[in-house]
Design a protein around this motif. Structure first.
Motif, short mmCIF file in Angstrom:
data_model
loop_
_atom_site.label_atom_id
_atom_site.label_comp_id
_atom_site.label_asym_id
_atom_site.label_seq_id
_atom_site.Cartn_x
_atom_site.Cartn_y
_atom_site.Cartn_z
N ASP A 41 0.91 -7.81 6.04
CA ASP A 41 0.99 -7.83 4.57
C ASP A 41 2.39 -8.24 4.11
N ALA A 42 3.39 -7.80 4.86
CA ALA A 42 4.77 -8.06 4.48
C ALA A 42 5.09 -9.55 4.40
N LYS A 43 4.32 -10.37 5.11
CA LYS A 43 4.56 -11.81 5.11
C LYS A 43 3.57 -12.57 4.22
N LEU A 44 2.68 -11.84 3.55
CA LEU A 44 1.65 -12.48 2.74
C LEU A 44 2.21 -12.89 1.39
N THR A 45 1.82 -14.10 0.93
CA THR A 45 2.28 -14.61 -0.36
C THR A 45 1.10 -15.08 -1.19
N PRO A 46 0.92 -14.51 -2.40
CA PRO A 46 1.66 -13.38 -2.98
C PRO A 46 1.24 -12.06 -2.34
N LYS A 47 2.03 -11.02 -2.57
CA LYS A 47 1.73 -9.72 -2.01
C LYS A 47 0.50 -9.11 -2.69
N PRO A 48 -0.42 -8.53 -1.93
CA PRO A 48 -1.57 -7.85 -2.54
C PRO A 48 -1.14 -6.57 -3.24
N ASP A 49 -1.91 -6.16 -4.22
CA ASP A 49 -1.67 -4.89 -4.91
C ASP A 49 -2.38 -3.79 -4.14
N LEU A 50 -1.63 -2.92 -3.52
CA LEU A 50 -2.19 -1.79 -2.76
C LEU A 50 -2.28 -0.53 -3.60
N GLY A 51 -1.87 -0.62 -4.85
CA GLY A 51 -1.90 0.55 -5.71
C GLY A 51 -0.62 1.36 -5.66
N GLU A 52 0.43 0.82 -5.02
CA GLU A 52 1.69 1.55 -4.92
C GLU A 52 2.21 1.95 -6.30
N ASP A 53 2.07 1.05 -7.26
CA ASP A 53 2.59 1.29 -8.60
C ASP A 53 1.49 1.60 -9.62
N THR A 54 0.23 1.58 -9.17
CA THR A 54 -0.86 1.66 -10.14
C THR A 54 -1.81 2.83 -9.95
N TYR A 55 -1.90 3.37 -8.74
CA TYR A 55 -2.90 4.42 -8.52
C TYR A 55 -2.33 5.78 -8.93
N ARG A 56 -3.06 6.48 -9.81
CA ARG A 56 -2.66 7.80 -10.28
C ARG A 56 -3.70 8.82 -9.83
N GLY A 57 -3.29 9.76 -9.02
CA GLY A 57 -4.22 10.76 -8.49
C GLY A 57 -4.45 11.91 -9.46
N SER A 58 -5.52 12.67 -9.18
CA SER A 58 -5.85 13.82 -10.03
C SER A 58 -6.36 15.00 -9.21
N GLY A 59 -5.97 15.05 -7.93
CA GLY A 59 -6.30 16.21 -7.10
C GLY A 59 -7.74 16.26 -6.61
N ARG A 60 -8.44 15.14 -6.61
CA ARG A 60 -9.86 15.16 -6.24
C ARG A 60 -10.10 15.36 -4.75
N LEU A 61 -9.09 15.15 -3.93
CA LEU A 61 -9.25 15.32 -2.48
C LEU A 61 -8.26 16.36 -1.95
N GLN A 62 -7.88 17.29 -2.80
CA GLN A 62 -6.89 18.29 -2.42
C GLN A 62 -7.33 19.05 -1.17
N GLY A 63 -6.45 19.06 -0.16
CA GLY A 63 -6.73 19.81 1.06
C GLY A 63 -7.63 19.11 2.05
N ARG A 64 -8.09 17.90 1.73
CA ARG A 64 -8.97 17.18 2.66
C ARG A 64 -8.16 16.59 3.81
#
Length: 306
Positions: free
Chosen positions: A39-62
């Motif tokens: 991925d580091a060499k891919l152009t353009p870089k894919p969106d992995l959700g690093e800046d976009t995914y917001r969690g809400s505790g739905r998998l807490q403790g899994r």
């Protein structure tokens, strides 16, 4: 990075937006990497959700095991699971270590435990040991994502080697079977297994005979095993992505001359991003989908599936 890019990368998955206009800046040029690629060499870089995914505790403790976890859909799923509160074991090829460490660092920032166990999914012993090591590291296991995959196009079936056919089935199908079989004795009621299939299971490309065949097999495997495990309280489902921008495409997953038009044949008129797939895995992993069993959830940009 232009304003359009900033808007796409800083929004979250709950933002109201026109899906046909998202990621408008993505214009992949012809490029090529040798398998397995980074991925580091891919152009353009894919969106992995690093800046976009917001969690809400739905998998807490899994406690989750994800294969193909270093890049693409697997990486986006790891990040989403971590932000939803799950501890994660990541499986990937040793050559993909730089990508894996980058994803692991993002996931660990969510305050969960992340373990990396590289190896080759074509190896039965590795798959079995992967499950054992995941159980030991996590203190148990209740979520398995069989996502690792191989896709290499071949124009003519007479040029499709026995070795490639075997490698594709071992990576995509046998590993899923081996890991599922090894994991089941450890999975308590309430656990989930999610397999990654593809639009190729329904609309096979003539140049992807082996890959498309494995994805149809994954669909059937999912539905059969789901019926067997449902009475035990273990749910099995699948996600079928459409055309998604990942390193798989530039490591001979597609002919290089087709990359600049990749995804244009979908009703949304564009390729998907890994970050757009992760919420489907979260839904199937969480208790929100408690009555969903043996389902293939299609995330295809509007391409119809049965």
């Amino acid at each position: 990075m232009n304003d359009r890019t900033r808007n796409d990368r800083t929004r979250d998955q709950y933002a109201f937006s026109d899906p046909s206009k998202l990621y408008a800046e993505f214009d992949p040029a012809q490029q090529h990497q040798s398998e397995p690629g980074l991925d580091a060499k891919l152009t353009p870089k894919p969106d992995l959700g690093e800046d976009t995914y917001r969690g809400s505790g739905r998998l807490q403790g899994r406690r989750a095991l994800v294969t193909g976890a270093d890049s693409g859909i697997g990486a986006a799923t790891v990040i989403a699971f971590a932000r939803e509160g799950a501890d994660v074991v990541m499986s990937y090829l040793p050559d993909e270590e730089p990508d894996a460490q980058s994803v692991a660092a993002v996931a660990q920032d969510a305050g969960v435990r992340v373990f990396t166990i590289p190896g080759d999914l074509r190896d039965h012993d590795y798959c079995r040991e992967l499950v054992d090591r995941a159980v030991d590291a996590l203190g148990g296991l209740d979520l398995v994502v069989n996502n690792g995959g191989k896709q290499v196009y071949v124009e003519n079936i007479t040029h499709l080697s026995d070795e490639q056919f075997d490698d594709t089935f071992k990576t995509n199908v046998y590993a899923m079977f081996w890991i599922t079989k090894a994991a089941i004795p450890h999975l308590p009621p309430g656990s989930t297994i999610i397999n990654t299939t593809s639009i190729q299971a329904y609309e096979p490309s003539p140049i992807l005979v082996d890959y498309a065949s494995t994805k149809a097999t994954i669909n059937t495997f999912t539905k059969a095993v789901a019926q067997q495990l449902a009475p035990k309280g273990i749910r099995v489902n699948a996600v079928a992505p459409g055309p998604v921008w990942t390193v798989l495409q530039v490591t001979d997953g597609q002919p290089p001359e087709k990359l600049d038009r990749f995804g244009e044949n979908t009703p949304l008129g564009r390729m998907g991003q890994p970050a757009e797939l992760a919420p489907a895995f979260v839904f199937l992993a969480s208790a929100e989908s408690s009555y969903v069993v043996g389902e293939t959830l299609s995330v295809t940009g509007g391409k119809p599936t049965p």
